[in-house]
Design a protein around this motif. Structure first.
Motif, mmCIF file in Angstrom:
data_model
loop_
_atom_site.group_PDB
_atom_site.id
_atom_site.type_symbol
_atom_site.label_atom_id
_atom_site.label_comp_id
_atom_site.label_asym_id
_atom_site.label_seq_id
_atom_site.Cartn_x
_atom_site.Cartn_y
_atom_site.Cartn_z
ATOM 1 N N PRO A 50 0.873 -1.328 -0.001
ATOM 2 C CA PRO A 50 0.066 0.029 0.031
ATOM 3 C C PRO A 50 0.912 1.351 -0.041
ATOM 4 O O PRO A 50 1.828 1.411 0.658
ATOM 5 C CB PRO A 50 -0.691 -0.139 1.352
ATOM 6 C CG PRO A 50 -0.606 -1.601 1.736
ATOM 7 C CD PRO A 50 0.482 -2.165 1.142
ATOM 8 N N GLU A 83 -11.591 -0.567 -12.934
ATOM 9 C CA GLU A 83 -12.282 -0.023 -11.953
ATOM 10 C C GLU A 83 -13.598 -0.480 -11.787
ATOM 11 O O GLU A 83 -14.151 -0.607 -10.739
ATOM 12 C CB GLU A 83 -12.036 1.471 -11.924
ATOM 13 C CG GLU A 83 -12.256 2.177 -10.802
ATOM 14 C CD GLU A 83 -12.127 3.703 -11.167
ATOM 15 O OE1 GLU A 83 -11.936 4.451 -9.967
ATOM 16 O OE2 GLU A 83 -12.452 4.296 -12.074
ATOM 17 N N GLN A 118 -14.285 -3.546 -9.886
ATOM 18 C CA GLN A 118 -13.689 -3.389 -8.515
ATOM 19 C C GLN A 118 -12.345 -4.260 -8.464
ATOM 20 O O GLN A 118 -12.260 -4.571 -7.446
ATOM 21 C CB GLN A 118 -14.986 -3.655 -7.768
ATOM 22 C CG GLN A 118 -16.000 -2.873 -7.758
ATOM 23 C CD GLN A 118 -17.085 -3.125 -6.780
ATOM 24 O OE1 GLN A 118 -17.068 -4.275 -6.038
ATOM 25 N NE2 GLN A 118 -17.887 -2.256 -6.641
ATOM 26 N N ILE A 140 -9.185 -2.531 -9.136
ATOM 27 C CA ILE A 140 -8.511 -1.536 -8.732
ATOM 28 C C ILE A 140 -9.343 -0.575 -8.285
ATOM 29 O O ILE A 140 -10.547 -0.308 -8.716
ATOM 30 C CB ILE A 140 -7.712 -0.969 -9.979
ATOM 31 C CG1 ILE A 140 -8.471 -0.352 -11.179
ATOM 32 C CG2 ILE A 140 -6.705 -2.120 -10.516
ATOM 33 C CD1 ILE A 140 -7.696 0.407 -12.020
ATOM 34 N N GLU A 141 -8.596 0.492 -7.530
ATOM 35 C CA GLU A 141 -9.167 1.679 -7.112
ATOM 36 C C GLU A 141 -8.293 2.879 -7.378
ATOM 37 O O GLU A 141 -7.085 2.828 -7.575
ATOM 38 C CB GLU A 141 -9.392 1.791 -5.431
ATOM 39 C CG GLU A 141 -10.149 0.894 -4.830
ATOM 40 C CD GLU A 141 -10.250 1.024 -3.494
ATOM 41 O OE1 GLU A 141 -9.145 1.377 -2.715
ATOM 42 O OE2 GLU A 141 -11.124 0.282 -2.727
ATOM 43 N N GLU A 174 -4.518 1.773 -7.124
ATOM 44 C CA GLU A 174 -3.925 0.574 -6.292
ATOM 45 C C GLU A 174 -4.927 -0.766 -6.359
ATOM 46 O O GLU A 174 -6.223 -0.585 -6.854
ATOM 47 C CB GLU A 174 -4.119 0.905 -4.823
ATOM 48 C CG GLU A 174 -2.872 1.986 -4.470
ATOM 49 C CD GLU A 174 -2.915 2.213 -2.820
ATOM 50 O OE1 GLU A 174 -1.546 2.684 -2.629
ATOM 51 O OE2 GLU A 174 -3.923 2.185 -2.366
ATOM 52 N N THR A 217 -7.233 -3.933 -5.782
ATOM 53 C CA THR A 217 -8.191 -4.101 -4.522
ATOM 54 C C THR A 217 -7.963 -5.523 -3.872
ATOM 55 O O THR A 217 -7.222 -6.236 -4.511
ATOM 56 C CB THR A 217 -9.531 -3.914 -4.814
ATOM 57 O OG1 THR A 217 -10.057 -4.923 -5.844
ATOM 58 C CG2 THR A 217 -9.926 -2.509 -5.422
ATOM 59 N N ALA A 218 -8.459 -5.843 -3.015
ATOM 60 C CA ALA A 218 -8.718 -7.323 -2.418
ATOM 61 C C ALA A 218 -9.141 -8.212 -3.512
ATOM 62 O O ALA A 218 -8.636 -9.419 -3.728
ATOM 63 C CB ALA A 218 -9.361 -7.478 -0.958
ATOM 64 N N ASN A 219 -10.214 -7.831 -4.232
ATOM 65 C CA ASN A 219 -10.906 -8.483 -5.130
ATOM 66 C C ASN A 219 -9.863 -8.725 -6.511
ATOM 67 O O ASN A 219 -9.618 -9.798 -6.913
ATOM 68 C CB ASN A 219 -11.831 -8.024 -5.824
ATOM 69 C CG ASN A 219 -13.335 -7.950 -5.000
ATOM 70 O OD1 ASN A 219 -13.387 -8.752 -3.813
ATOM 71 N ND2 ASN A 219 -14.291 -7.158 -5.118
#
Length: 121
Positions: free
Chosen positions: A14, A36, A39, A41-42, A56, A58-60
């Motif tokens: 992070p 994005e 979901q 990346i963010e 960044e 994501t967890a997914n």
């Protein structure tokens, strides 16, 4: 992950948004928008420079990436099953050299040199 090789990429920590944003620029806005929307990346404004975006995973996204890397490792193990570890490392090294453009020049130069050598009239 089973069958993981030393070629696996390390996960970005992070806050490693600069590299990720550079990667996002290389991929292109449409791909970033698609990732994005899924979901994976963010994207948000950089707190240091509001003109820049930080991208960044994501967890997914990490979960999907892990699945893809496992599938790749399984396919690689199947294709390269006849090679032992030393042979695989040699192959990886040669492929890296080829990808980096290292070596004796172009295919044409190699062909001309081979034809010019004695006994290849």
């Amino acid at each position: 992950m089973t069958g993981q090789t030393n070629r696996s990429r390390s996960r970005a920590a992070p806050g490693a948004g600069d590299l990720q944003a550079a990667s996002a620029r290389a991929v292109g806005p449409r791909a970033v928008n698609d990732l994005e929307a899924e979901q994976l990346i963010e994207r948000r404004r950089s707190p240091q420079d509001r003109r820049r975006h930080v991208v960044e995973i994501t967890a997914n996204g990490l979960e999907l990436l892990d699945k893809a890397e496992c599938a790749l490792a399984a396919a690689e193990n199947e294709v390269l099953a006849a090679l032992d570890a030393t042979e695989r490392e040699t192959l990886y090294s040669l492929l890296q050299q080829a990808a980096n453009g290292e070596g004796s020049g172009s295919c044409t130069e190699a062909w001309v040199a081979r034809k010019a050598s004695p006994g290849n009239g």
